[in-house]
Design an enzyme around this catalytic site. Structure first.
Site, short mmCIF file in Angstrom:
data_model
loop_
_atom_site.label_atom_id
_atom_site.label_comp_id
_atom_site.label_asym_id
_atom_site.label_seq_id
_atom_site.Cartn_x
_atom_site.Cartn_y
_atom_site.Cartn_z
N CYS A 124 -7.89 -27.63 11.98
CA CYS A 124 -9.08 -28.49 11.93
C CYS A 124 -8.77 -29.93 11.55
O CYS A 124 -9.45 -30.85 12.01
CB CYS A 124 -10.09 -27.92 10.93
SG CYS A 124 -10.82 -26.34 11.44
N CYS A 184 -7.62 -27.22 7.11
CA CYS A 184 -6.44 -26.51 7.62
C CYS A 184 -5.79 -27.31 8.75
O CYS A 184 -6.35 -28.29 9.26
CB CYS A 184 -6.82 -25.12 8.12
SG CYS A 184 -7.57 -25.07 9.77
N CYS A 235 -13.32 -28.21 7.07
CA CYS A 235 -12.06 -27.50 6.82
C CYS A 235 -10.87 -28.46 6.84
O CYS A 235 -10.81 -29.38 7.65
CB CYS A 235 -11.87 -26.41 7.89
SG CYS A 235 -10.41 -25.39 7.63
N HIS A 286 -6.31 -20.99 10.64
CA HIS A 286 -7.66 -21.41 10.26
C HIS A 286 -8.39 -20.31 9.49
O HIS A 286 -8.97 -20.56 8.42
CB HIS A 286 -8.48 -21.81 11.48
CG HIS A 286 -9.93 -21.99 11.15
ND1 HIS A 286 -10.42 -23.12 10.54
CD2 HIS A 286 -10.98 -21.15 11.31
CE1 HIS A 286 -11.72 -22.98 10.34
NE2 HIS A 286 -12.08 -21.80 10.80
N ASP A 321 0.85 -1.18 0.00
CA ASP A 321 0.00 0.00 0.00
C ASP A 321 0.89 1.24 0.00
O ASP A 321 2.11 1.14 0.09
CB ASP A 321 -0.97 -0.01 1.18
CG ASP A 321 -0.26 -0.02 2.53
OD1 ASP A 321 0.96 0.22 2.56
OD2 ASP A 321 -0.93 -0.27 3.54
N ASP A 341 -8.11 -7.54 0.29
CA ASP A 341 -7.24 -7.71 1.46
C ASP A 341 -7.98 -7.23 2.68
O ASP A 341 -8.90 -6.39 2.57
CB ASP A 341 -5.94 -6.92 1.31
CG ASP A 341 -6.12 -5.45 1.68
OD1 ASP A 341 -5.70 -5.06 2.80
OD2 ASP A 341 -6.72 -4.69 0.89
#
Length: 405
Positions: free
Chosen positions: A330, A327, A325, A369, A102, A287
């Site tokens: 999980c 990830c 999930c 997660h 940015d 974002d």
């Protein structure tokens, strides 16, 4: 270098009740100096050259294609003289995929009374050590050139929220003030472009549409940026305190008008529902600090709604955060979700325990997660667009989120 290819678009679809499901969603491919990015995409935020609590390897494993760096904060610490010795941000933080930086405009805006804006730039006191500093469009471009990001953002003034409701509390921006701010950002955009040309920067510079909550000012801002022919266009000044319905009003007005042959970036937004609405209105890139910030504060996103891990009801809960999930939090190292028979992930009870004890593993797993959820959501969006079933996907997304955990 920037090359954007439009791969597919979604036709207009409605439910039997007539509610809007999407007509501007697009599937694209963005080629940058450090790699290819499939869009729509969510970009994890790495303010100080790191996505908080997440190793670069974990980001790659969860499917991150591009991350953000913060020009303002990296200028403060460690400074461009340090990062320049590494040839830029990629080698400094050991991330070999694309990076977007940015401009520092939002951070300067957020300083409030600590800064003074003029035509030339912004004077302010460093929040780190109190030093008197001056940030201009040219200096912002010089910093981003030293960071060697794949995509740099123009230096702009973030127009504050306009309260269009007479009784709404908060900062009120008049139409005149919004116009002055938008026109200043356009003048700064020209200076940013000229400075990047002088620096012979090989990376892409995006312009930013401003104009507050006024649709006609947004149109004027976009027209001015199109004349400058930036390779990409961002929408700024949303999710800065305005009611959701006003954010959506502006997004639905601006998004479909963005140039079709260029990538579209919605800055700093937002919830999973916001991302889907953005895609519906032609946005390619997103974002937000929400996935990691909320994770550190005990709020987890899931396919079936949001979960407050600090709540006492999770103390003995053996379920994972999200049964679908894959990830690490999980599904563990196996990567097999509970819905598919896996049982290697961490329980809600364990994550509740870590949070209550203040153990750093708690927010680390929560951040993994949440980011995985956001990135996987965008993968599912891309798959739906590829298969021509985006309308059905959106309907199922909202039904799942409304089900609750």
């Amino acid at each position: 270098m920037l090359k954007f290819e439009l791969l597919a678009t979604d036709p207009a679809t409605t439910t039997p009740e007539g509610s809007y499901l999407g007509s501007h969603a697009r599937r694209g491919r963005l080629t940058l100096n450090h790699g290819v990015v499939q869009t729509p995409i969510f970009m994890p935020v790495g303010t100080y050259g790191t996505v908080k609590g997440v190793m670069p390897r974990s980001l790659e494993e969860m499917g991150a294609q591009i991350i953000l760096g913060n020009t303002f904060h990296l200028w403060m610490r460690p400074g461009t003289e340090v990062i320049s010795q590494f040839g830029g941000l990629h080698d400094f933080e050991k991330w070999d995929k694309p990076i977007l930086t940015d401009s520092g405009g939002f951070q300067v805006w957020s300083l409030g009374e600590m800064r003074k804006i003029s035509e030339e730039g912004v004077k302010f006191s460093s929040p780190v050590n109190g030093d008197k500093l001056f940030l201009t469009p040219e200096i912002s471009m010089q910093i981003q050139r030293a960071l060697n990001s794949d995509i740099a953002m123009q230096f702009d003034e973030c127009t504050p929220y306009l309260s269009v409701e007479p009784k709404t509390k908060g900062q009120v921006t008049t139409e005149r003030e919004a116009r002055d701010s938008m026109e200043l950002s356009l003048r700064w955009a020209k200076r940013c472009q000229a400075e990047m040309d002088r620096l012979e920067n090989p990376n892409a510079l995006f312009g930013i549409v401003q104009g507050g909550m006024f649709e006609h000012l947004r149109d004027e801002s976009l027209a001015g940026l199109e004349e400058l022919d930036f390779p990409g266009i961002a929408v700024g000044g949303l999710s800065v305190g305005e009611p959701k319905e006003h954010m959506m009003r502006v997004l639905q007005h601006v998004g479909p008008k963005l140039p079709k042959h260029k990538p579209h970036y919605l800055m700093g937004v937002g919830t999973p529902e916001d991302l889907i609405a953005g895609v519906q209105n032609g946005i390619d890139m997103f974002d937000c600090v929400m996935p990691t910030r909320n994770a550190r504060n005990g709020t987890l996103f899931s396919r079936f709604g949001d979960l407050k891990i600090r709540n006492a009801r999770h103390k003995t809960d053996k379920q994972p955060l999200d049964e679908t999930c894959t990830c690490h939090a999980c599904a563990g190292t196996s990567g097999v979700s509970w819905a598919n028979g896996g049982r290697d992930g961490f329980s809600r009870a364990y994550l509740h325990h870590l949070d209550r004890c203040g153990e750093m593993l708690g927010p680390m797993l929560a951040s993994i997660h949440n980011l995985h959820y956001y990135l996987n959501l965008m993968q599912e969006v891309r798959d739906a667009l590829d298969a021509g079933r985006f309308g059905a996907f959106v309907k199922q997304f909202h039904a799942d989120r409304a089900r609750g955990v």
